[in-house]
Write an enzyme that holds these catalytic residues in place. Structure first.
Site, PDB file in Angstrom:
ATOM      1  N   ALA A 154       0.815  -1.212   0.000  1.00 48.74           N
ATOM      2  CA  ALA A 154       0.000   0.000   0.000  1.00 48.74           C
ATOM      3  C   ALA A 154       0.851   1.266   0.000  1.00 48.74           C
ATOM      4  O   ALA A 154       0.407   2.315  -0.418  1.00 48.74           O
ATOM      5  CB  ALA A 154      -0.903  -0.013   1.234  1.00 48.74           C
ATOM      6  N   LYS A 155       2.066   1.156   0.505  1.00 52.62           N
ATOM      7  CA  LYS A 155       3.012   2.292   0.551  1.00 52.62           C
ATOM      8  C   LYS A 155       2.368   3.539   1.139  1.00 52.62           C
ATOM      9  O   LYS A 155       2.478   4.633   0.602  1.00 52.62           O
ATOM     10  CB  LYS A 155       3.621   2.523  -0.835  1.00 52.62           C
ATOM     11  CG  LYS A 155       4.288   1.237  -1.367  1.00 52.62           C
ATOM     12  CD  LYS A 155       5.302   1.450  -2.435  1.00 52.62           C
ATOM     13  CE  LYS A 155       6.105   0.211  -2.741  1.00 52.62           C
ATOM     14  NZ  LYS A 155       5.369  -0.911  -3.333  1.00 52.62           N
TER      15      LYS A 155
END
Lengths: 272, 272
Positions: B95-96
């Site tokens: 998802a960063k």
């Protein structure tokens, strides 16, 4: 929306206020919880009451994702409501995304195409090919994190790379990327004095300035160092406006708060 | 899942393969499009065919968000399927994310509580208070971007802050944060030679290594510099496995590709 159209709206409304829709199911008035979509109901009331005093809304995507599918639905309904009822409003997806090229392209598709936002906040750590897929879109803005409003900004952003701080390196480097005219930058209001330095690098670009309000930044300071003759600022306030009251008159009180900020902004614009 | 449980699974399956579920509606076999939920159908078939050869799956959240509400539903169904059918599998939300404290807390809630992932990838640009809300969760891992697999990694990550590169500064600094024992790091396989340096700073922590496969990284090189006596590696492959075939036998071909990687991994583990 183009930068020029945004600027026109700012002069028309005498406001460069962005209202952050950090809509937290645990903080909205409890009587809303019996509604079918409490988050959308809250947003709709806030938008209806405050739209004359601001030029932009900025849903904070985390608050919607935390609710899963129902949160994503509330987000979509909110953006669709803005598009249909207030098409003159500029919209920002506060998402802080950024990944390898093929993945950033998917995020751009999600927020620009599927949801139809005018802009999105993006993190710079992964560099050029993680940001350019966002910049590819015409009449959309990519708002790159430069110097954020939180304490952790001092961990890396203000560390020196050679003779300049990382956040300056980020801004300078980003100007060499394809379609860099579509860039805006996030600069926290809690670090207003840094705006003087930043304006030397980007004298024209719009800056999205969070941190006025609950985080303690000063609007006057931000304007002193950040305003340009074409304004160049979107100042965001979230919690201080949308949670000004937790009673049934929350939208009315939010409007009063927004109007008060808008009045200060009108004064600042009059000095230009 | 604890680090120890993950390590046990790796030795049991003789595999430290993570399969990336970058499920793109435009790349899956077209006959799946007539199904009610094509993305979930594709994932389910891939998972059923490959689960013996890997220890982890890593949905790439962008690909689900690009589909809006239906994408989020497919993501939820996929993770629920993994939990119910293959509870021994480790799950990573690629998802960063990363934002100010109250917002990171919401993202942590979304991915750890609502979706029940074991771990999430997080960007370090905003520093300590943007990462610690993820580290607060017990038996969950926060996988911090250190040195990514893309070309843009050279824009900032490898630039020197004082006498060391930014990615090293990120790793060293992160070790001082609360609950830093819950940290893993992303290090791209395309930069395997850097692993030698990274192992000097984090001799024990798990590294999530993308970039083997479509991005061209070498498994042998990664193992040479990255393997520890407790393994300490999760090597990800996405496109090269899940899109190995676009015919009706795609799951079977994906399994063959995964098995081939697993065989190489078994050889590497035998050397420990």
């Amino acid at each position: 929306m183009t930068t020029q159209e945004l600027t026109e709206q700012i002069f028309k409304k005498k406001s460069f206020l962005c209202i952050g829709l950090d809509t937290d199911i645990d903080r909205i008035p409890t009587y809303l919880l019996s509604e079918k979509d409490p988050v959308f109901s809250f947003n709709k009331a806030i938008i209806d009451a405050t739209h004359s005093y601001c030029v932009a809304y900025k849903p904070n995507i985390a608050f919607y994702e935390a609710l899963g599918v129902s949160g994503w639905k509330a987000l979509k309904k909110t953006i669709e409501y803005l598009h249909s009822e207030y098409p003159e409003i500029y919209t920002i997806a506060d998402a802080k995304r950024g990944d390898i090229g093929n993945t950033s392209k998917m995020y751009a598709k999600a927020f620009f195409d599927d949801l139809g936002f005018d802009s999105i906040t993006v993190a710079p750590y992964m560099g050029k090919d993680s940001v350019e897929p966002f910049l590819d879109f015409t009449n959309k803005h990519t708002i790159l994190l430069a110097l954020t409003s939180n304490e952790g900004a001092f961990d890396f952003q203000t560390k020196k790379i050679g003779d300049q701080e990382l956040y300056k390196e980020v801004i300078k480097t980003s100007r060499t990327w394809n379609n860099s005219e579509n860039l805006m930058y996030v600069v926290g209001a809690t670090k207003a004095e840094y705006l003087r330095e930043i304006r030397k690098i980007v004298p024209e670009n719009f800056l999205l300035v969070p941190g006025v309000g609950a985080q303690g930044g000063s609007l006057e300071e931000v304007c002193k160092y950040g305003l340009t003759k074409n304004v160049g600022l979107l100042v965001n306030s979230s919690r201080k406006i949308i949670y000004a009251s937790d009673s049934s008159n929350y939208a009315e009180i939010a409007a009063a708060m927004a109007e008060s900020v808008q009045n200060q902004m009108a004064d600042e614009l009059a000095k230009l």
